[in-house]
Design an enzyme around this catalytic site. Structure first.
Site, mmCIF file in Angstrom:
data_model
loop_
_atom_site.group_PDB
_atom_site.id
_atom_site.type_symbol
_atom_site.label_atom_id
_atom_site.label_comp_id
_atom_site.label_asym_id
_atom_site.label_seq_id
_atom_site.Cartn_x
_atom_site.Cartn_y
_atom_site.Cartn_z
ATOM 1 N N SER A 164 2.649 -6.238 -5.031
ATOM 2 C CA SER A 164 3.809 -6.622 -5.571
ATOM 3 C C SER A 164 4.158 -7.781 -5.917
ATOM 4 O O SER A 164 4.815 -8.055 -7.082
ATOM 5 C CB SER A 164 4.813 -6.382 -4.073
ATOM 6 O OG SER A 164 4.214 -6.990 -2.907
ATOM 7 N N HIS A 205 -0.019 -0.370 0.184
ATOM 8 C CA HIS A 205 0.513 -1.502 0.096
ATOM 9 C C HIS A 205 1.646 -1.455 1.128
ATOM 10 O O HIS A 205 1.487 -0.938 2.523
ATOM 11 C CB HIS A 205 0.995 -1.977 -1.029
ATOM 12 C CG HIS A 205 1.315 -3.461 -1.097
ATOM 13 N ND1 HIS A 205 1.150 -4.505 -0.434
ATOM 14 C CD2 HIS A 205 2.065 -3.870 -2.354
ATOM 15 C CE1 HIS A 205 1.692 -5.458 -0.644
ATOM 16 N NE2 HIS A 205 2.432 -5.309 -1.998
ATOM 17 N N HIS A 263 -7.636 -4.809 5.385
ATOM 18 C CA HIS A 263 -6.858 -5.833 4.302
ATOM 19 C C HIS A 263 -8.049 -6.209 3.228
ATOM 20 O O HIS A 263 -9.100 -6.265 3.491
ATOM 21 C CB HIS A 263 -6.384 -7.073 5.182
ATOM 22 C CG HIS A 263 -5.441 -7.513 4.417
ATOM 23 N ND1 HIS A 263 -5.500 -8.611 3.429
ATOM 24 C CD2 HIS A 263 -3.969 -7.616 4.578
ATOM 25 C CE1 HIS A 263 -4.507 -8.987 2.987
ATOM 26 N NE2 HIS A 263 -3.403 -8.229 3.374
ATOM 27 N N ARG A 301 0.573 -11.901 11.304
ATOM 28 C CA ARG A 301 1.937 -11.318 11.292
ATOM 29 C C ARG A 301 1.973 -10.125 12.301
ATOM 30 O O ARG A 301 3.079 -9.861 13.031
ATOM 31 C CB ARG A 301 2.389 -10.798 9.853
ATOM 32 C CG ARG A 301 2.121 -12.000 9.012
ATOM 33 C CD ARG A 301 2.269 -11.584 7.591
ATOM 34 N NE ARG A 301 1.142 -10.459 7.091
ATOM 35 C CZ ARG A 301 1.017 -9.839 5.946
ATOM 36 N NH1 ARG A 301 2.091 -9.993 5.157
ATOM 37 N NH2 ARG A 301 0.138 -8.968 5.819
ATOM 38 N N ASP A 339 1.386 -3.940 8.925
ATOM 39 C CA ASP A 339 2.068 -2.926 9.081
ATOM 40 C C ASP A 339 1.714 -1.973 10.254
ATOM 41 O O ASP A 339 2.424 -0.892 10.485
ATOM 42 C CB ASP A 339 1.843 -1.866 7.892
ATOM 43 C CG ASP A 339 2.497 -2.595 6.581
ATOM 44 O OD1 ASP A 339 3.704 -3.041 6.806
ATOM 45 O OD2 ASP A 339 1.826 -2.823 5.676
HETATM 46 N N1 AMX Z 1 -8.744 3.449 7.089
HETATM 47 C C1 AMX Z 1 -9.857 4.372 6.402
HETATM 48 N N2 AMX Z 1 -10.638 3.627 5.530
HETATM 49 C C2 AMX Z 1 -10.476 2.352 5.150
HETATM 50 C C3 AMX Z 1 -9.462 1.532 5.680
HETATM 51 C C4 AMX Z 1 -8.735 2.156 6.653
HETATM 52 N N3 AMX Z 1 -7.647 1.536 7.368
HETATM 53 N N4 AMX Z 1 -9.433 0.333 5.227
HETATM 54 C C5 AMX Z 1 -10.439 0.408 4.286
HETATM 55 N N5 AMX Z 1 -11.246 1.516 4.258
HETATM 56 C C6 AMX Z 1 -12.148 2.073 3.317
HETATM 57 C C7 AMX Z 1 -11.514 2.187 2.023
HETATM 58 O O1 AMX Z 1 -10.743 3.229 1.611
HETATM 59 C C8 AMX Z 1 -12.812 1.866 1.156
HETATM 60 O O2 AMX Z 1 -13.330 3.127 1.189
HETATM 61 P P1 AMX Z 1 -14.205 3.745 -0.149
HETATM 62 O O3 AMX Z 1 -15.231 2.756 -0.427
HETATM 63 O O4 AMX Z 1 -14.622 5.251 0.277
HETATM 64 O O5 AMX Z 1 -13.314 3.776 -1.271
HETATM 65 C C9 AMX Z 1 -13.794 0.958 2.210
HETATM 66 O O6 AMX Z 1 -13.409 1.054 3.312
HETATM 67 C C10 AMX Z 1 -13.740 -0.384 1.723
HETATM 68 O O7 AMX Z 1 -12.597 -0.762 1.531
HETATM 69 P P2 AMX Z 1 -12.349 -2.473 1.992
HETATM 70 O O8 AMX Z 1 -13.187 -3.296 0.991
HETATM 71 O O9 AMX Z 1 -12.463 -2.579 3.326
HETATM 72 O O10 AMX Z 1 -10.510 -2.497 1.749
HETATM 73 P P3 AMX Z 1 -10.069 -2.615 0.238
HETATM 74 O O11 AMX Z 1 -9.853 -4.234 0.090
HETATM 75 O O12 AMX Z 1 -10.588 -1.728 -0.727
HETATM 76 O O13 AMX Z 1 -8.400 -2.110 0.656
HETATM 77 C C11 AMX Z 1 -6.714 -1.826 2.153
HETATM 78 C C12 AMX Z 1 -7.446 -2.886 1.495
HETATM 79 C C13 AMX Z 1 -5.516 -2.688 2.841
HETATM 80 C C14 AMX Z 1 -6.069 -1.077 1.053
HETATM 81 C C15 AMX Z 1 -7.328 -0.817 3.112
HETATM 82 O O14 AMX Z 1 -7.830 -1.422 4.070
HETATM 83 C C16 AMX Z 1 -6.373 0.285 3.459
HETATM 84 O O15 AMX Z 1 -6.373 1.255 2.614
HETATM 85 N N6 AMX Z 1 -5.782 0.253 4.735
HETATM 86 C C17 AMX Z 1 -4.925 1.165 4.985
HETATM 87 C C18 AMX Z 1 -3.532 1.034 4.324
HETATM 88 C C19 AMX Z 1 -2.951 -0.116 4.912
HETATM 89 O O16 AMX Z 1 -2.710 -0.393 5.948
HETATM 90 N N7 AMX Z 1 -2.268 -1.013 3.937
HETATM 91 C C20 AMX Z 1 -1.450 -1.966 4.162
HETATM 92 C C21 AMX Z 1 -2.140 -3.282 3.736
HETATM 93 C C22 AMX Z 1 -1.249 -4.626 4.271
HETATM 94 C C23 AMX Z 1 -0.077 -4.440 3.025
HETATM 95 O O17 AMX Z 1 -0.135 -4.601 1.814
HETATM 96 N N8 AMX Z 1 1.266 -4.105 3.762
#
Ligand code: AMX
Length: 469
Positions: free
Chosen positions: A267, A297, A343, A352, A398
């Site tokens: 964002s 996000h 994250h 948070r 979240d």
């Molecule tokens: N559940 C399952 N798999 C997850 C995960 C979770 N909570 N967090 C990361 N992974 C997976 C990724 O999808 C990725 O898989 P891939 O290699 O098959 O594509 C792998 O683990 C490596 O990812 P990462 O380097 O640890 O995370 P990232 O920087 O690529 O992504 C985030 C970060 C937040 C998008 C990811 O942790 C996620 O999808 N979390 C769940 C959604 C969430 O809670 N989002 C909110 C974040 C905070 C915000 O912005 N409000």
């Protein structure tokens, strides 16, 4: 409640909204920024002149394909996320902010006006200064009817985030920057109209969000804002929770915690990118909200409560540790993420999350969903660690925010990201204003083709006959 009186006069021939504080600077924020402006501009100019070619970091093919993760591509002096500490806003951690920012009488949680002062002016406000922003917001909060008309015209099942973003866009016609740019404003002065627009937009956010909530979930029973309530408490009031002091405090906490998370998240970056084309605050923030509306996000808060309720619905009794574990493992097997965990930058439990956990421990320790959040917190990090690929197995903001809303009766969880948005625009506007203060240029990174990367690593000859540029 001591509010400083502002000398504000409406501009002629305007229905509402265009107001100007008499004097050299439109607001105290304007003056505070003006005072700091020469030093900041000189610091940046010196860095660029003396060390413009200094190498900050290298970029790997992993990063080029991997969402530019970790590439240091921009500067934000408003906040910084340390992987092992969490966010610092203007140098203050979350626990520090909760301690030092001015509060409303009888409340344990800071006024959003004080936070906004700090985000914009880069200084800790006095209580009078925090109330000054609150008073400014009161003066600028009137919403043009057309905005409501636009929202009402949408299909009833439109997602609240879409309505929120559209509401912001519907305000764009009010942009002081867009109007003054058309008449030929000097580029060094852009930021003043960005600030003016930011105050006007942020002033309206609680009303806009409450309007959407009431339209969708309270049979369009709209409630006028209360002149004596602060920005956060007014949101609670406008959705019919005016008497609930705890919910008012939850709003104050929520709006502080979600306000900013440095410049690289979707964002903030989207708003900065769009703003860098000199799109005004409304266009930039609407873009930021469209990014926030993604499930990876900001929408993760609605997804997280949905996941928790799904867990709960699976079992007749409160689930055991093993049952939660099995459910989490199954979620991963189904190719889904566990929302609220992980994250891109943090490598610890998000402070948070912890601040909200403390709130819940104090005010709602026996809430069933909160007990579930605690149990999930005990189980899910190990499941994610065992997957072997998740870099941060800990909860983010979240993982709990929806549970608190749910407890206080705001149960329409597709609305939760709007609450995130109301808060996040405080940070987004501070970023776009300071980008104009520092005269940051239009953002334009460079794309490459796969063929070019292959040529770099294998040599051009080996790639003869491969498709691509
Ligand atoms: N559940 C399952 N798999 C997850 C995960 C979770 N909570 N967090 C990361 N992974 C997976 C990724 O999808 C990725 O898989 P891939 O290699 O098959 O594509 C792998 O683990 C490596 O990812 P990462 O380097 O640890 O995370 P990232 O920087 O690529 O992504 C985030 C970060 C937040 C998008 C990811 O942790 C996620 O999808 N979390 C769940 C959604 C969430 O809670 N989002 C909110 C974040 C905070 C915000 O912005 N409000």
């Amino acid at each position: 409640m001591s509010k400083k009186k502002l000398d504000i006069t409406p501009l002629p021939n305007q229905k509402q909204q265009y107001v100007k504080v008499t004097g050299d600077c439109t607001t105290i924020l304007c003056k505070k920024i003006t005072d700091q402006l020469p030093a900041w501009r000189e610091r940046v100019a010196r860095l660029l002149k003396e060390h413009g070619s200094f190498k900050v970091c290298d970029v790997t093919i992993d990063q080029v394909y991997g969402g530019i993760r970790g590439v240091q591509i921009q500067v934000s002096d408003i906040s910084y996320v340390d992987p092992l500490e969490g966010i610092r806003i203007r140098g203050y951690t979350i626990p520090e902010l909760l301690k030092v920012l001015p509060r409303s009488e009888g409340s344990e949680f800071p006024l959003a006006g004080g936070l906004y002062y700090m985000l914009m002016a880069n200084q800790l406000p006095t209580p009078a200064e925090a109330w000054l922003i609150e008073a400014e917001w009161q003066c600028r909060r009137m919403m043009p009817e057309e905005v409501y008309d636009v929202i009402r015209a949408m299909p009833a099942d439109t997602h609240p985030m879409t309505l929120f973003s559209m509401g912001i866009l519907a305000l764009q016609g009010e942009s002081n920057f867009a109007r003054e740019y058309a008449t030929g404003i000097h580029k060094l002065d852009y930021w003043e109209t960005y600030l003016e627009d930011s105050l006007n937009l942020t002033a309206k956010l609680p009303s806009l969000a409450a309007f959407i909530y009431n339209l969708k979930y309270r049979k369009d029973d709209q409630i006028e804002p209360h002149p004596d309530l602060d920005w956060s408490a007014n949101f609670a009031h406008m959705i019919g929770k005016g008497e609930d002091r705890e919910y008012q405090d939850l709003c104050r906490l929520f709006f502080l915690l979600h306000s900013d998370h440095e410049g690289g998240n979707v964002s903030a970056h989207a708003a900065h990118l769009v703003g860098s084309a000199l799109s005004d605050v409304y266009l930039a923030c609407s873009a930021g909200m469209n990014g926030l509306a993604g499930p990876l996000h900001g929408l993760a808060n609605q997804e997280c409560i949905r996941w928790l309720l799904d867990v709960r619905a699976q079992f007749d009794q409160f689930p055991t540790r093993q049952q939660i574990r099995d459910f989490a493992v199954q979620t991963l097997k189904n190719g889904k993420v566990i929302p609220g965990y992980g994250h891109a930058v943090l490598r610890i439990t998000d402070p948070r999350f912890t601040a909200q956990l403390e709130f819940a421990k104090k005010y709602m320790p026996d809430d069933e969903l909160f007990r579930l959040v605690n149990l999930v917190y005990e189980v899910v990090p190990d499941v994610l660690k065992e997957s072997g690929k998740v870099k941060n197995p800990w909860p983010n903001v979240d993982a709990i925010n929806g549970t608190l809303q749910y407890h206080y009766g705001v149960r329409e969880f597709d609305f939760y990201t709007v609450l995130f948005g109301v808060s996040r625009i405080l940070g987004l506007t501070a970023h776009v204003v300071w980008s104009r203060v520092l005269g940051k240029p239009i953002e334009r990174p460079k794309s490459l083709t796969t063929r070019m990367l292959e040529d770099m690593v294998y040599g051009a000859k080996e790639q003869d006959g491969q498709p691509g540029l």
